[in-house]
Design an enzyme around this catalytic site. Structure first.
Site, mmCIF file in Angstrom:
data_model
loop_
_atom_site.group_PDB
_atom_site.id
_atom_site.type_symbol
_atom_site.label_atom_id
_atom_site.label_comp_id
_atom_site.label_asym_id
_atom_site.label_seq_id
_atom_site.Cartn_x
_atom_site.Cartn_y
_atom_site.Cartn_z
ATOM 1 N N THR A 97 36.359 36.321 45.776
ATOM 2 C CA THR A 97 37.344 37.363 45.500
ATOM 3 C C THR A 97 37.626 38.063 46.822
ATOM 4 O O THR A 97 36.774 38.775 47.355
ATOM 5 C CB THR A 97 36.822 38.363 44.462
ATOM 6 O OG1 THR A 97 36.645 37.686 43.216
ATOM 7 C CG2 THR A 97 37.814 39.503 44.258
ATOM 8 N N LYS A 172 43.688 37.872 40.388
ATOM 9 C CA LYS A 172 42.341 38.442 40.225
ATOM 10 C C LYS A 172 42.379 39.957 40.384
ATOM 11 O O LYS A 172 41.633 40.681 39.711
ATOM 12 C CB LYS A 172 41.378 37.827 41.262
ATOM 13 C CG LYS A 172 39.945 38.365 41.207
ATOM 14 C CD LYS A 172 39.280 38.119 39.854
ATOM 15 C CE LYS A 172 37.866 38.712 39.790
ATOM 16 N NZ LYS A 172 36.886 37.981 40.593
ATOM 17 N N LYS A 240 34.246 46.919 46.090
ATOM 18 C CA LYS A 240 34.882 46.027 47.069
ATOM 19 C C LYS A 240 36.169 45.463 46.501
ATOM 20 O O LYS A 240 37.215 45.459 47.166
ATOM 21 C CB LYS A 240 33.912 44.895 47.433
ATOM 22 C CG LYS A 240 34.434 43.918 48.497
ATOM 23 C CD LYS A 240 35.128 42.703 47.922
ATOM 24 C CE LYS A 240 34.158 41.752 47.273
ATOM 25 N NZ LYS A 240 34.819 40.487 46.831
#
Length: 289
Positions: A97, A172, A240
């Protein structure tokens, strides 16, 4: 096929295992901590390599699942990076990711070398990786995706090409934006039920049959009520991911007030020592004395 897997964390370790056991591929692995790569090779009958370039040499597909943009660059670029070892016509599939910018950057560098690149972040968490039922959202060229999809099927129940380079990462981001609001809403609902003197488990059992139902509700309400958070998708990683979402929103003009607020709530959880707690620990913040 001959494949490599770079990054053997809680996601990569079982994903690489499925490529060997379910996919039947010849798998070489690399991990920054070499002992883990040796352990994986011993358990699964594959091979361990000392560098990403060595792991990637001669492979048909090189998979990666590492921590962030910088980690991804470190395993792809430079004389010891995977790109240096890959043959022309090979395919790099990145399950990290990361930002859409780094996906586009590495797609461009790969093409210069005659290598194809697919950004393919996953959803489903550690349990999804271990059970081989991840959801994979991909960005890149259709021909390259067509080559990647049969191999990805070893650890995925759903896989789809969402658009050109970076589209997988953008998808995502949508996933994480939605999750942030869902988990906060669930935490507030449980906290409210508890304050109201209701049986929180009974409340969730009832409302989960209606419009409030979600994966988070079905899979996290029991541990939330019990105050157990030492498992799952870590708060550090969620922050994050949300930082990537918020940075992209600044670029494209999207407004993410709830995601920004929940990100700050996760900062509060980190201040409580919950860096490695599951994202459902937003309830611990609400219940803090």
């Amino acid at each position: 096929m001959q494949v490599a897997f770079l990054g053997l964390g809680v996601m990569g370790y079982p994903m690489a295992g499925h490529l060997k056991a379910k996919g039947g591929h010849d798998v070489t692995v690399y991990n920054r901590t070499g002992a883990k790569a040796q352990k994986w090779a011993g358990e699964h009958g594959g091979k361990a390599a000392a560098t990403p370039a060595e792991a990637a040499k001669g492979q048909d597909i090189v998979f990666a699942c590492v921590g962030n943009d910088d980690d991804l660059r470190s395993v792809t670029l430079g004389p010891q990076g995977a790109f240096a070892g890959m043959k022309k016509g090979a395919l790099f599939v990145d399950h990290t990711t990361a930002s859409a910018d780094v996906a586009r950057e590495l797609h461009g560098k790969a093409k210069e070398l005659g290598v194809d690149f697919i950004d393919a972040p996953v959803s489903g968490g550690q349990a999804g990786a271990e059970n081989g039922v991840l959801t994979v959202m991909c960005g890149g060229e259709a021909a390259a995706y067509a080559r990647a999809e049969p191999a990805i099927a070893a650890f995925a129940r759903s896989c789809r090409l969402m658009g050109g380079p970076g589209a997988g990462q953008l998808t995502k981001m949508v996933n994480q934006i939605c999750i942030a609001g869902l988990v906060q809403g669930l935490a507030e609902g449980i906290a409210f039920a508890q304050k109201a003197g209701l049986d929180a488990a009974a409340v969730i059992d009832v409302i989960s049959k209606g419009a409030a139902q979600s994966w988070q509700m079905e899979n996290r309400y029991k541990t939330m009520i019990e105050g157990k958070f030492d498992f799952g998708f870590a708060v550090d990683w969620m922050r994050k991911d949300l930082s990537i979402c918020l940075a992209e929103a600044r670029n494209n003009g999207a407004h993410l007030p709830v995601a920004a607020l929940v990100d700050q709530f996760y900062s509060d959880v980190q201040a409580m020592g919950g860096n490695r707690w599951d994202t459902s620990s937003l309830l611990a913040r609400l219940n803090k004395p």
